[in-house]
Write a protein that holds these residues in place. Structure first.
Motif, PDB file in Angstrom:
ATOM      1  N   THR A 151     -36.563 -42.627  18.447  1.00  0.00           N
ATOM      2  CA  THR A 151     -36.269 -41.290  18.973  1.00  0.00           C
ATOM      3  C   THR A 151     -34.920 -40.775  18.512  1.00  0.00           C
ATOM      4  N   ALA A 152     -34.016 -41.676  18.114  1.00  0.00           N
ATOM      5  CA  ALA A 152     -32.708 -41.250  17.612  1.00  0.00           C
ATOM      6  C   ALA A 152     -32.846 -40.307  16.425  1.00  0.00           C
ATOM      7  N   PHE A 153     -33.887 -40.492  15.617  1.00  0.00           N
ATOM      8  CA  PHE A 153     -34.074 -39.661  14.430  1.00  0.00           C
ATOM      9  C   PHE A 153     -34.447 -38.230  14.810  1.00  0.00           C
ATOM     10  N   ILE A 154     -34.922 -38.031  16.025  1.00  0.00           N
ATOM     11  CA  ILE A 154     -35.217 -36.689  16.530  1.00  0.00           C
ATOM     12  C   ILE A 154     -34.062 -36.161  17.371  1.00  0.00           C
ATOM     13  N   GLN A 155     -33.487 -37.017  18.192  1.00  0.00           N
ATOM     14  CA  GLN A 155     -32.434 -36.561  19.089  1.00  0.00           C
ATOM     15  C   GLN A 155     -31.135 -36.212  18.363  1.00  0.00           C
ATOM     16  N   LEU A 156     -30.733 -37.013  17.372  1.00  0.00           N
ATOM     17  CA  LEU A 156     -29.442 -36.769  16.728  1.00  0.00           C
ATOM     18  C   LEU A 156     -29.388 -35.408  16.019  1.00  0.00           C
ATOM     19  N   PRO A 157     -30.406 -35.027  15.233  1.00  0.00           N
ATOM     20  CA  PRO A 157     -30.364 -33.660  14.674  1.00  0.00           C
ATOM     21  C   PRO A 157     -30.314 -32.581  15.759  1.00  0.00           C
ATOM     22  N   TRP A 158     -30.998 -32.835  16.854  1.00  0.00           N
ATOM     23  CA  TRP A 158     -30.960 -31.876  17.957  1.00  0.00           C
ATOM     24  C   TRP A 158     -29.537 -31.725  18.501  1.00  0.00           C
ATOM     25  N   TYR A 159     -28.828 -32.840  18.659  1.00  0.00           N
ATOM     26  CA  TYR A 159     -27.468 -32.757  19.180  1.00  0.00           C
ATOM     27  C   TYR A 159     -26.538 -32.046  18.201  1.00  0.00           C
ATOM     28  N   LEU A 160     -26.743 -32.233  16.899  1.00  0.00           N
ATOM     29  CA  LEU A 160     -25.930 -31.503  15.931  1.00  0.00           C
ATOM     30  C   LEU A 160     -26.220 -30.003  15.998  1.00  0.00           C
ATOM     31  N   TYR A 161     -27.465 -29.662  16.246  1.00  0.00           N
ATOM     32  CA  TYR A 161     -27.811 -28.250  16.429  1.00  0.00           C
ATOM     33  C   TYR A 161     -27.234 -27.724  17.741  1.00  0.00           C
ATOM     34  N   LEU A 162     -27.392 -28.500  18.808  1.00  0.00           N
ATOM     35  CA  LEU A 162     -26.976 -28.047  20.129  1.00  0.00           C
ATOM     36  C   LEU A 162     -25.458 -27.886  20.224  1.00  0.00           C
ATOM     37  N   GLU A 189     -29.984 -21.860  24.033  1.00  0.00           N
ATOM     38  CA  GLU A 189     -30.364 -20.540  23.552  1.00  0.00           C
ATOM     39  C   GLU A 189     -29.310 -19.936  22.630  1.00  0.00           C
ATOM     40  N   GLN A 190     -28.078 -20.356  22.793  1.00  0.00           N
ATOM     41  CA  GLN A 190     -26.986 -19.919  21.909  1.00  0.00           C
ATOM     42  C   GLN A 190     -26.131 -21.141  21.610  1.00  0.00           C
ATOM     43  N   PRO A 191     -26.602 -21.981  20.689  1.00  0.00           N
ATOM     44  CA  PRO A 191     -26.002 -23.307  20.485  1.00  0.00           C
ATOM     45  C   PRO A 191     -24.619 -23.252  19.862  1.00  0.00           C
ATOM     46  N   GLY A 192     -23.991 -24.446  19.788  1.00  0.00           N
ATOM     47  CA  GLY A 192     -22.649 -24.528  19.249  1.00  0.00           C
ATOM     48  C   GLY A 192     -21.606 -23.952  20.186  1.00  0.00           C
ATOM     49  N   PHE A 193     -21.954 -23.826  21.481  1.00  0.00           N
ATOM     50  CA  PHE A 193     -21.088 -23.251  22.503  1.00  0.00           C
ATOM     51  C   PHE A 193     -20.793 -21.775  22.238  1.00  0.00           C
ATOM     52  N   LYS A 194     -21.728 -21.112  21.530  1.00  0.00           N
ATOM     53  CA  LYS A 194     -21.627 -19.659  21.432  1.00  0.00           C
ATOM     54  C   LYS A 194     -21.724 -19.065  22.837  1.00  0.00           C
ATOM     55  N   ARG A 195     -22.619 -19.637  23.630  1.00  0.00           N
ATOM     56  CA  ARG A 195     -22.618 -19.367  25.070  1.00  0.00           C
ATOM     57  C   ARG A 195     -22.441 -20.700  25.778  1.00  0.00           C
ATOM     58  N   ILE A 196     -21.510 -20.733  26.691  1.00  0.00           N
ATOM     59  CA  ILE A 196     -21.113 -21.966  27.369  1.00  0.00           C
ATOM     60  C   ILE A 196     -21.665 -21.947  28.787  1.00  0.00           C
ATOM     61  N   VAL A 197     -22.150 -23.062  29.229  1.00  0.00           N
ATOM     62  CA  VAL A 197     -22.564 -23.208  30.623  1.00  0.00           C
ATOM     63  C   VAL A 197     -21.470 -23.982  31.352  1.00  0.00           C
ATOM     64  N   LEU A 198     -20.884 -23.361  32.377  1.00  0.00           N
ATOM     65  CA  LEU A 198     -19.831 -23.982  33.175  1.00  0.00           C
ATOM     66  C   LEU A 198     -20.371 -24.211  34.581  1.00  0.00           C
ATOM     67  N   ARG A 199     -20.635 -25.484  34.891  1.00  0.00           N
ATOM     68  CA  ARG A 199     -21.242 -25.800  36.189  1.00  0.00           C
ATOM     69  C   ARG A 199     -20.714 -27.145  36.680  1.00  0.00           C
ATOM     70  N   PRO A 200     -19.495 -27.170  37.192  1.00  0.00           N
ATOM     71  CA  PRO A 200     -18.927 -28.449  37.633  1.00  0.00           C
ATOM     72  C   PRO A 200     -19.630 -28.983  38.870  1.00  0.00           C
ATOM     73  N   GLN A 201     -19.762 -30.281  38.910  1.00  0.00           N
ATOM     74  CA  GLN A 201     -20.321 -30.949  40.078  1.00  0.00           C
ATOM     75  C   GLN A 201     -19.135 -31.394  40.937  1.00  0.00           C
ATOM     76  N   ILE A 202     -18.886 -30.649  41.992  1.00  0.00           N
ATOM     77  CA  ILE A 202     -17.723 -30.898  42.841  1.00  0.00           C
ATOM     78  C   ILE A 202     -18.006 -32.091  43.753  1.00  0.00           C
ATOM     79  N   ILE A 203     -17.172 -33.098  43.668  1.00  0.00           N
ATOM     80  CA  ILE A 203     -17.321 -34.297  44.489  1.00  0.00           C
ATOM     81  C   ILE A 203     -16.219 -34.301  45.538  1.00  0.00           C
TER      82      ILE A 203
END
Length: 887
Positions: free
Chosen positions: A538-549, A784-798
């Motif tokens: 699965t690394a051969f599928i996941q790693l390209p995805w992470y480079l895209y993401l 939907e907007q990879p490379g942090f073109k759009r960033i999701v900021l959602r901290p998990q407050i502990i």
């Protein structure tokens, strides 16, 4: 070309890169990709257009002329992965470029600073050199030296060296080592590709007499001591080199590697990447790489057959000596035995200082731990598997102070045993040298909890200790690129370091390991494990995805899409009613190497589902609509089968911490039951396992995030602060400074009559480190907007934490998220790079209790309220720095 009178200096293009590198010397892609970050002191800054100029001559570029490429004004907000589209690039030429941008109001920025890239040797015929090696009579000698005198007739304007030395090499010019690379080139499957490196050697060149020297080591190419030695060895050391000097009158002089070079044995009398290096200083040939050296007794180099692999540029950060470590103590557990404690487990070697008589053999033996008597214990370095220990030997030449360090080996260690010295050594006689692929830091994280910060510190050391051209599983025993390890650690590594080039290289390594459709479980090289299982492949599928993401890299997806498709189709053919039964499973849970609580079919099927979902997205992105639809349907079928086969509805569980964590992370469960499954997971941790984990490497990656996402941050916090077995805190109590392969379990090896320990530096157990950024700090990319073109900021407050602070240098620029509690108010400082936006989740029931710099959030320009979702106020925020208060 449009030139506006108003110039908007607040938006500045900076950090320009070509194929992820700053001013690279040696590019062999004919359409390199350009990128830049933007800097601004204001809010809501955007790029609406850009113009790129590329020129062969810097003086033309400085006059705003791009005779090679002038993109013109391109209406686009894109600032990375922009393919060069000018005239055909030529071998060895240097190209200068710069960029300007238009902002959201149509104002034009100043030009960026000029940068450059330089092409390598693009065609096979550009190589005029031959591969050379030792004469047949000296084939069995190690560490050979090669030299060639060269007369330069004129003033040097430009000089480059193109070299590949297998397995490892050092290049010298007029007695000085060229460059700061070590253990070069990076490991590949040499039957398929071999890396060459380009050096700027102008500063080393003399007008008149010059001498070029090359020293060779065995490296991975001639690794014939460990594993299946009849299979692992590619051949005897060899090199190819081509030096090109451009003189001030425009003429060129070229020196090639051929049989006119001279060769002789050097002082390295043994070297092996696992077993260490032996250096006999009595055999040194002073001045061997200097002009005027008498080489009449040297033999002639021999033309040899080239390796099977194609010569390609090494487009990744090199391995370097990154830092030094002073020992924290030295002990003398037995007469003549001195044990140095570096205070930190790491990868590298030791620098020795000695003043001994001629012929004194000083032996350095490396280990990760010591036994009860204070003697080094090499069991965890894998002697049971390799049959060798990590030992360096230096034989003194005598006559005064001698300083030495190895060249063609490295070790995973904390402790060094020194023997053979006649006197009493000092603490400063050994220095630890940290050696790894020199990836740039990309992120930083800290929080109010000392234990979590200590864990982050250990995670970083573990990861860096296992970056040596490939992502190794451990720096002592195997040093292999296990595919299962890589997909678990990929996101953790990306948050902490700039891994774009590294993972791009490794995806190609996986491609070279494929036999038919499935890659083998190890890449690259000849130790392939001769097996390929889905949960590793699965690394051969996941790693390209992470480079895209994470980097917006579409090219890597396009390049490997057909291979990824074959792998996914193979998973489909192996599945039975959409369940995959093949795999290694949730590796190394407490008490075992193989899975205990989680059947293999759970993890393999879950990863099959993940692969289908991301392949569906990647297929859509590159225009394969039919594939996208098909894989989306496959994912739905897998989800149905997974729930039917493994979900115990009456108990709201899939049967283990790993199974529940993955199901929650992937949404691989009935949506209406998510909260109940999370509660069941929390109960399993708190009650059944008394606040201990029972996960292997796959489950641990998502355990903490799945708990925190559903309001059980206190349970995740308790796990991380646990100090009894099994826990990271327990390993710390045993002296750990890195993350171990297992949880201190040992077994007795009757064959060796000794206790068998596992590795004490294994990043596969550290994949959860991504959660520090994704969860506690809340920084994630948006698919939907990879490379942090759009960033999701959602901290998990502990509740147990007072603050959490992280920064990440994305391909678009610096992102920061820092929350803290202050007098009953939650303060949240965020930074969003220019030309990006963020979707921010505020832990509040209403926007009325949120302000920014004392102004109600609803009145803040560049902040748009989107609604309330699961107890969070959701906003879209434009670029800039903000200080929010929630209370």
């Amino acid at each position: 070309m449009e030139q506006l009178a108003v110039r908007f200096a607040d938006l500045v293009a900076m950090d320009l890169k070509c194929d992820y590198a700053v001013n690279p010397i040696g590019i062999d892609t004919i359409r390199p990709r350009l990128s830049w970050a933007l800097e601004s002191g204001g809010r809501g800054r955007k790029q609406t257009a850009y113009r790129i100029l590329v020129s062969e001559r810097l003086e033309l570029l400085n006059r705003d002329q791009g005779e090679v490429w002038d993109s013109g004004k391109v209406i686009s907000g894109r600032q990375n992965q922009i393919e060069y589209a000018g005239t055909m690039l030529q071998s060895r030429l240097c190209y200068y470029w710069k960029v300007c941008v238009w902002d959201q109001d149509g104002n034009l920025s100043e030009w960026s600073k000029a940068v450059y890239w330089e092409m390598g040797l693009l065609k096979a015929e550009d190589w005029q050199s031959s591969w050379v090696g030792c004469p047949e009579s000296e084939q069995e000698k190690t560490g050979p030296l090669f030299r060639r005198d060269w007369t330069i007739e004129g003033e040097v304007l430009k000089a480059r060296a193109y070299i590949c030395g297998l397995g490892y090499y050092e290049l010298y010019l007029n007695g000085v080592k060229v460059g700061d690379h070590v253990l070069d080139p990076a490991q590949t499957d040499y039957d398929q590709r071999c890396f060459y490196v380009v050096y700027n050697i102008a500063e080393h060149m003399n007008k008149g007499q010059n001498t070029v020297g090359v020293m060779l080591g065995n490296g991975w190419y001639h690794q014939n001591k460990v594993w299946n030695t009849s299979v692992m060895d590619y051949g005897k050391p060899k090199f190819v080199a081509q030096l090109v000097v451009t003189l001030s009158d425009g003429t060129e002089q070229i020196l090639t590697s051929d049989e006119q070079w001279k060769t002789a044995p050097g002082p390295i009398v043994a070297d092996n990447i696992y077993a260490g290096e032996t250096y006999d200083a009595r055999l040194e040939l002073d001045g061997w790489a200097n002009p005027g050296f008498d080489d009449n007794n040297w033999g002639q180099a021999r033309r040899v057959s080239p390796p099977g692999g194609k010569l390609v540029i090494q487009m990744m950060p090199p391995i370097r000596k990154v830092k030094t470590i002073r020992p924290v103590r030295m002990t003398n557990p037995q007469p003549g035995v001195y044990v140095y404690d570096m205070g930190q487990n790491f990868a590298g070697w030791a620098r020795l200082k000695a003043s001994e008589t001629e012929g004194t053999a000083i032996r350095l033996r490396f280990a990760e731990t010591v036994d009860a008597d204070g003697m080094v214990d090499t069991a965890s370095t894998g002697v049971f598997a390799t049959g060798v220990e990590q030992i360096d030997t230096y034989i003194c030449k005598g006559g005064g102070l001698e300083i030495w360090q190895p060249r063609f080996t490295y070790h995973g260690y904390r402790y060094v045993e020194m023997t053979g010295v006649a006197g009493n050594p000092e603490l400063d006689d050994l220095t630890g040298v940290v050696v790894h692929t020199d990836v740039e830091p990309a992120g930083s994280f800290e929080c109010s909890d000392a234990m979590i910060n200590k864990i982050q510190h250990a995670v970083l050391w573990t990861q860096l200790s296992n970056l040596h051209g490939v992502p190794t599983d451990c720096p002592a025993r195997e040093r292999c690129g296990w595919l299962g390890d890589t997909h678990v650690i990929a996101e953790m590594s990306i948050y902490n370091f700039d891994m774009a080039q590294f993972w791009s290289k490794y995806i190609h390594d996986i491609e070279t390991s494929r036999r038919g459709s499935m890659p083998f479980d190890i890449a690259p090289g000849k130790r392939l494990c001769l097996r390929g299982v889905p949960d590793w492949s699965t690394a051969f599928i996941q790693l390209p995805w992470y480079l895209y993401l994470y980097y917006g890299d579409e090219q890597i997806v396009r390049e490997h899409y057909s291979g990824m498709k074959l792998v996914l189709e193979q998973f489909h053919s192996q599945a039975k009613q959409w369940i995959l039964y093949e795999g290694r499973g949730d590796w190394c849970p407490p008490g075992s190497i193989v899975p205990i609580e989680t059947p293999v079919e759970i993890t393999s099927t879950a990863l099959f589902y993940l692969d289908c979902t991301i392949m569906s997205q990647m297929a859509k992105m590159i225009g394969h609509a039919e594939d996208s639809e098909k894989y989306g349907k496959w994912a739905n079928r897998i989800k149905e089968a997974f729930i039917a086969a493994f979900y115990v509805r009456e108990n709201y569980t899939f049967g283990s911490q790993t199974a529940d964590s993955i199901a929650l992370y992937l949404g691989l469960l009935p949506e209406s039951d998510a909260k109940e499954v999370a509660a069941s997971l929390a109960d399993d941790v708190r009650v059944k396992h008394k606040s201990h984990l029972s996960t292997g490497i796959i489950g641990s990656r998502h355990l903490y995030g799945s708990l925190s996402q559903y309001g059980y941050g206190d349970v995740a916090y308790a796990l991380l602060n646990q100090t009894t077995y099994p826990s990271i805190g327990h390993l710390f109590s045993k002296g750990a400074t890195t993350i171990w392969e297992n949880w201190e379990e040992t077994k007795f090896n009757a064959k060796l009559n000794r206790v068998e320990h596992r590795s004490m530096s294994h990043p596969m157990q550290a994949g959860f480190g991504a959660w520090f950024y994704q969860g506690l700090a809340g920084i994630s990319p948006d698919p939907e907007q990879p490379g942090f073109k759009r960033i999701v900021l959602r901290p998990q407050i502990i509740e147990s934490l007072h603050y959490s602070k992280a920064e990440y240098r994305s391909i678009h620029g610096r992102i920061a998220s820092h929350w803290k509690r202050h007098e009953g108010t939650l303060c949240w400082d965020i930074t969003i790079p220019p030309n990006t936006t963020a979707i921010a989740y505020f832990p509040a029931q209403s926007a009325d209790c949120i302000s920014e710099s004392a102004t109600p959030i609803g009145d803040i320009e560049h902040v748009r309220l989107l609604g309330v979702e699961n107890g969070n106020v959701v906003c879209e925020i434009s670029s800039g720095a903000y200080h929010f208060e929630i209370g």
